[in-house]
Design an enzyme around this catalytic site. Structure first.
Site, PDB file in Angstrom:
ATOM      1  N   LYS A 103       5.072 -13.770   4.836  1.00  0.00           N
ATOM      2  CA  LYS A 103       5.212 -14.690   3.698  1.00  0.00           C
ATOM      3  C   LYS A 103       6.684 -14.660   3.291  1.00  0.00           C
ATOM      4  O   LYS A 103       7.046 -14.375   2.154  1.00  0.00           O
ATOM      5  CB  LYS A 103       4.265 -14.231   2.573  1.00  0.00           C
ATOM      6  CG  LYS A 103       4.112 -15.184   1.410  1.00  0.00           C
ATOM      7  CD  LYS A 103       3.295 -16.409   1.732  1.00  0.00           C
ATOM      8  CE  LYS A 103       3.272 -17.334   0.516  1.00  0.00           C
ATOM      9  NZ  LYS A 103       2.744 -18.665   0.818  1.00  0.00           N
ATOM     10  N   ASP A 153      -5.216  -6.327   6.233  1.00  0.00           N
ATOM     11  CA  ASP A 153      -6.470  -5.926   5.596  1.00  0.00           C
ATOM     12  C   ASP A 153      -7.308  -7.159   5.254  1.00  0.00           C
ATOM     13  O   ASP A 153      -8.492  -7.248   5.576  1.00  0.00           O
ATOM     14  CB  ASP A 153      -6.127  -5.135   4.315  1.00  0.00           C
ATOM     15  CG  ASP A 153      -7.264  -4.230   3.887  1.00  0.00           C
ATOM     16  OD1 ASP A 153      -8.251  -4.115   4.634  1.00  0.00           O
ATOM     17  OD2 ASP A 153      -7.155  -3.638   2.799  1.00  0.00           O
ATOM     18  N   ASP A 171     -10.794  -9.058   7.372  1.00  0.00           N
ATOM     19  CA  ASP A 171     -12.086  -9.306   6.702  1.00  0.00           C
ATOM     20  C   ASP A 171     -12.485 -10.777   6.818  1.00  0.00           C
ATOM     21  O   ASP A 171     -13.661 -11.106   6.963  1.00  0.00           O
ATOM     22  CB  ASP A 171     -12.035  -8.904   5.214  1.00  0.00           C
ATOM     23  CG  ASP A 171     -12.407  -7.433   5.004  1.00  0.00           C
ATOM     24  OD1 ASP A 171     -12.184  -6.634   5.936  1.00  0.00           O
ATOM     25  OD2 ASP A 171     -12.923  -7.095   3.914  1.00  0.00           O
ATOM     26  N   TYR A 198       0.835  -1.212   0.000  1.00  0.00           N
ATOM     27  CA  TYR A 198       0.000   0.000   0.000  1.00  0.00           C
ATOM     28  C   TYR A 198       0.871   1.264   0.000  1.00  0.00           C
ATOM     29  O   TYR A 198       0.410   2.334   0.370  1.00  0.00           O
ATOM     30  CB  TYR A 198      -0.947   0.013   1.203  1.00  0.00           C
ATOM     31  CG  TYR A 198      -2.114  -0.960   1.103  1.00  0.00           C
ATOM     32  CD1 TYR A 198      -2.200  -1.888   0.070  1.00  0.00           C
ATOM     33  CD2 TYR A 198      -3.133  -0.961   2.044  1.00  0.00           C
ATOM     34  CE1 TYR A 198      -3.254  -2.784  -0.016  1.00  0.00           C
ATOM     35  CE2 TYR A 198      -4.196  -1.857   1.963  1.00  0.00           C
ATOM     36  CZ  TYR A 198      -4.250  -2.767   0.937  1.00  0.00           C
ATOM     37  OH  TYR A 198      -5.293  -3.653   0.860  1.00  0.00           O
ATOM     38  N   ASP A 216      -0.961 -16.999   4.219  1.00  0.00           N
ATOM     39  CA  ASP A 216      -2.014 -17.713   3.484  1.00  0.00           C
ATOM     40  C   ASP A 216      -2.539 -18.881   4.321  1.00  0.00           C
ATOM     41  O   ASP A 216      -3.747 -19.086   4.454  1.00  0.00           O
ATOM     42  CB  ASP A 216      -1.533 -18.177   2.100  1.00  0.00           C
ATOM     43  CG  ASP A 216      -0.160 -18.829   2.137  1.00  0.00           C
ATOM     44  OD1 ASP A 216       0.502 -18.812   3.188  1.00  0.00           O
ATOM     45  OD2 ASP A 216       0.253 -19.375   1.092  1.00  0.00           O
TER      46      ASP A 216
END
Ligand code: ATP
Length: 325
Positions: A166, A222, A226, A119, A198
């Site tokens: 990761k 982010d 969710d 971002y 993941d």
């Protein structure tokens, strides 16, 4: 001292849930509210989705209560997070009694790095066919978010701290992130766990009770928060705080929800719980606690909005919360 709070409703259901949160704050605290505009509709009317005056007012205020913006999110939310000098995005995902949650045992707080990662906004078009994005990770920012995360866990009674990364693929950038976070954990002499981000997505669904505080790079935080919203009953329940050294911006995790915008049926809980985080930010712990208790009571006994199976409006829910206060 009366703190000055900037109120930005933004687009879609931001226009509906933010007034509900302000109504609750007005019932319990003595803030000075200053309304400013930002978002898609401001771009359409004035050409710029984030007028200079809005940016400066946010920068100079004590805190901001923000709703949501649509297509202009990157032009509004990212600069505003920078205006409040926010390095940490705190996103608690908690299941509440009475809410039909997929995993009622969920109580996880995502501590998301708020300034870097993918971002960073550094994108280039190399040819018509080829585009690139630069992922920035610094040791300084990684240490800062890890220190904040471990401190948050300690202060709020969470025993499980997990570092999400990761590193097996993004060896350099997440190498820096995870090394910095490990160093902070080791210096503090506390236990922590590490998970590939993941795999963590799957594990959150299978065994949410194993997780307490999750320290994440920007995009991972982010996405994973969710995922956790799905575990506790939907996006209408997740608040967030963008924390800076002495400023902050408080906003629901959800976006503008164009499918229900304008109908007056958005769940205001996430916005009201964000307002509770704002109260905490100023040290009004007890008042924040009563707001949370009032929200929990209404979630449990109703009235509730259609996302939670009820038929109440946003205003009905806000009024019920204020009644309890
Ligand atoms: P945006 O593009 O602004 O992110 P979106 O619809 O893609 O909008 P969200 O606004 O986060 O993403 O919402 C996803 C879905 O979750 C919505 O379509 C809506 O059905 C539901 N939702 C989100 N927030 C709420 C809320 N406060 N009350 C009820 N439902 C909500």
């Amino acid at each position: 001292m009366t703190e000055t709070i900037v109120v930005i409703k933004g687009d879609g259901i931001g226009q509906e849930v933010v007034p509900a949160a302000v109504e609750v704050l007005e019932a319990v605290a003595d803030f000075e509210f200053v309304e400013r505009e930002a978002g898609d509709y401001v771009r359409d009317e004035q050409g710029d989705p984030l007028p200079e005056d809005t940016y400066e007012t946010v920068r100079n205020a004590d805190a901001t209560l923000f709703g949501a913006v649509g297509e202009t999110a990157a032009d509004v939310v990212l600069p505003l997070r920078e205006a409040v000098d926010s390095f940490a995005n705190v996103r608690p995902a908690r299941a509440y009694p009475g809410v039909d949650a997929l995993r009622p045992e969920t109580d996880i707080v995502f501590i998301r790095e708020n300034t870097q990662g993918v971002y960073s906004g550094i994108e280039s078009r190399i040819t018509d066919d080829v585009t690139t994005l630069t992922r920035v990770i610094t040791e300084d920012a990684s240490r800062k978010i890890a220190e904040f995360g471990f401190e948050y866990a300690d202060a709020n009674g969470y025993d499980d701290v997990t570092i999400a990364h990761k590193q097996n693929v993004m060896r350099l950038t997440d190498g820096v992130f995870v090394d910095a976070a490990r160093a902070v954990g080791d210096e503090r002499g506390v236990d922590y766990d590490e998970k590939l981000m993941d795999a963590l997505g799957m594990l959150l669904l299978l065994e949410p009770e194993e997780y307490g505080v999750v320290i994440c790079p920007n995009l991972a935080g982010d996405v994973l928060s969710d995922v956790a919203a799905g575990l506790v009953g939907g996006l209408g329940l997740l608040p967030s705080a963008n924390v800076g050294a002495d400023n902050g911006m408080f906003e629901p995790v959800h976006g503008t929800a164009p499918d229900i915008a304008g109908e007056g049926i958005a769940n205001p809980s996430a916005a009201v719980l964000s307002a509770a985080m704002l109260l905490e930010h100023f040290g009004y712990e007890e008042t924040a606690g009563s707001v949370r208790t009032a929200v929990e009571g209404v979630l449990s006994d109703g009235p509730t909005t259609p996302d939670l199976g009820g038929s109440a409006t946003t205003d009905d829910v806000a009024a019920a919360i204020v009644d309890r206060l």
